[in-house]
Enzyme design. Structure first.
Site, PDB file in Angstrom:
ATOM      1  N   CYS A   1      -6.283  -0.027   6.834  1.00  0.00           N
ATOM      2  CA  CYS A   1      -5.969   0.611   5.547  1.00  0.00           C
ATOM      3  C   CYS A   1      -7.030   1.671   5.178  1.00  0.00           C
ATOM      4  O   CYS A   1      -8.226   1.386   5.173  1.00  0.00           O
ATOM      5  CB  CYS A   1      -5.887  -0.451   4.452  1.00  0.00           C
ATOM      6  SG  CYS A   1      -5.489   0.238   2.819  1.00  0.00           S
TER       7      CYS A   1
ATOM      8  N   ARG B   1       2.831   4.799   6.523  1.00  0.00           N
ATOM      9  CA  ARG B   1       3.205   4.059   7.733  1.00  0.00           C
ATOM     10  C   ARG B   1       3.720   2.659   7.437  1.00  0.00           C
ATOM     11  O   ARG B   1       4.038   1.898   8.346  1.00  0.00           O
ATOM     12  CB  ARG B   1       2.000   3.960   8.679  1.00  0.00           C
ATOM     13  CG  ARG B   1       1.505   5.299   9.179  1.00  0.00           C
ATOM     14  CD  ARG B   1       0.109   5.197   9.747  1.00  0.00           C
ATOM     15  NE  ARG B   1      -0.878   4.816   8.737  1.00  0.00           N
ATOM     16  CZ  ARG B   1      -2.184   4.678   8.982  1.00  0.00           C
ATOM     17  NH1 ARG B   1      -2.638   4.846  10.205  1.00  0.00           N
ATOM     18  NH2 ARG B   1      -3.004   4.354   8.016  1.00  0.00           N
TER      19      ARG B   1
ATOM     20  N   HIS C   1      -2.218  -3.876   4.937  1.00  0.00           N
ATOM     21  CA  HIS C   1      -2.045  -3.510   6.339  1.00  0.00           C
ATOM     22  C   HIS C   1      -3.405  -3.259   6.977  1.00  0.00           C
ATOM     23  O   HIS C   1      -4.326  -2.760   6.326  1.00  0.00           O
ATOM     24  CB  HIS C   1      -1.144  -2.273   6.479  1.00  0.00           C
ATOM     25  CG  HIS C   1      -1.724  -1.025   5.899  1.00  0.00           C
ATOM     26  ND1 HIS C   1      -2.302  -0.047   6.659  1.00  0.00           N
ATOM     27  CD2 HIS C   1      -1.848  -0.617   4.609  1.00  0.00           C
ATOM     28  CE1 HIS C   1      -2.743   0.920   5.867  1.00  0.00           C
ATOM     29  NE2 HIS C   1      -2.479   0.601   4.619  1.00  0.00           N
TER      30      HIS C   1
ATOM     31  N   ASP D   1       0.461   3.775   1.706  1.00  0.00           N
ATOM     32  CA  ASP D   1       0.410   4.346   3.059  1.00  0.00           C
ATOM     33  C   ASP D   1       1.811   4.631   3.623  1.00  0.00           C
ATOM     34  O   ASP D   1       2.679   3.751   3.600  1.00  0.00           O
ATOM     35  CB  ASP D   1      -0.336   3.352   3.977  1.00  0.00           C
ATOM     36  CG  ASP D   1      -0.735   3.986   5.294  1.00  0.00           C
ATOM     37  OD1 ASP D   1       0.159   4.456   6.027  1.00  0.00           O
ATOM     38  OD2 ASP D   1      -1.945   4.010   5.603  1.00  0.00           O
TER      39      ASP D   1
ATOM     40  N   CYS E   1       0.849  -1.197   0.000  1.00  0.00           N
ATOM     41  CA  CYS E   1       0.000   0.000   0.000  1.00  0.00           C
ATOM     42  C   CYS E   1       0.888   1.252   0.000  1.00  0.00           C
ATOM     43  O   CYS E   1       2.005   1.232   0.517  1.00  0.00           O
ATOM     44  CB  CYS E   1      -0.904   0.010   1.237  1.00  0.00           C
ATOM     45  SG  CYS E   1      -2.069   1.414   1.243  1.00  0.00           S
TER      46      CYS E   1
HETATM   47 CO    CO Z   1      -3.466   1.298   2.996  1.00  0.00          CO
END
Ligand code: CO
Length: 219
Positions: free
Chosen positions: A101, A46, A98, A44, A42
């Protein structure tokens, strides 16, 4: 100091630190890359691919998009996979989602806007496919996590069904893994998808989906 300036300062320190450990680190790396793994994850912030699995630059080939999807016609993602397999000779592809998400959350809550809403529609299609089971989970946080796992099972299946993986299996070994990273404790959860060839695909896929339903008591 502005944040952007600080990034350049950090970069100098980082390069210096790596060179202290190995003087030829960058000159060796500049000549060739030999990653053993392709990571599809992803976007993302993090979920920094290399850091999570403790791999150095040069060790992990990476593709990231919102909600770590492998869409049948996404030439960007599929080109990365084909290059990784054919040219870099990667033998393991890890599709890693994750928990929590944002893409999955937006799909379930129907809050995505603009262009990304079209991308998120793919997640809504998966939610629609498993609607009877998902309906049994009433806690929204938990439902998002169930979907994070179901999404991984589906994306592993998508990649395994794609001509890129199918062609690869005719000439070389390739394992597609499905993992989910927990942003709350930094740990990886292996869904044990492990697709190694087409013959086990359907059976393995159904088994993984069943396992997810059982785990969350929604079977
Ligand atoms: Co995500």
């Amino acid at each position: 100091m502005t944040i952007i300036k600080e990034m350049f300062e950090n970069n100098k320190k980082w390069a210096k630190k790596l060179k202290r450990k190995d003087t030829d680190f960058f000159s060796k790396l500049s000549k060739q890359q030999h990653p053993q793994y392709l990571w599809i994850g992803c976007a993302d912030s993090r979920v920094p691919a290399n850091e999570i699995v403790g791999l150095m630059p040069g060790e992990l080939f990476v593709h990231r998009n919102i909600a770590n999807m492998v869409i049948h016609t996404d030439l960007n993602c599929l080109s990365v996979a084909q290059y990784a397999i054919d040219v870099l000779k990667v033998r393991h592809i890890i599709i890693c989602g994750h928990y929590g998400c944002g893409g999955i959350s937006a799909a379930l809550k129907d809050t995505a806007t603009g262009l990304s809403a079209n991308w998120i529609r793919h997640i809504q299609d998966i939610a629609e496919k498993y609607k009877p089971n998902l309906k049994k989970e009433t806690d929204i946080k938990q439902k998002i996590n169930v979907m994070c796992e179901l999404n991984i099972a589906e994306q592993v299946y998508n990649l395994a069904r794609n001509s890129v993986a199918q062609d690869a299996w005719e000439k070389q070994k390739l394992t597609i893994h499905g993992w989910v990273y927990d942003i709350e404790d930094g740990l990886l959860n292996d869904l044990y998808c492990n697709i190694t060839d087409t013959s086990i695909l359907e059976e393995k896929h159904s088994a993984v989906i069943e396992k997810i339903f059982k785990k969350y008591n929604i079977d």
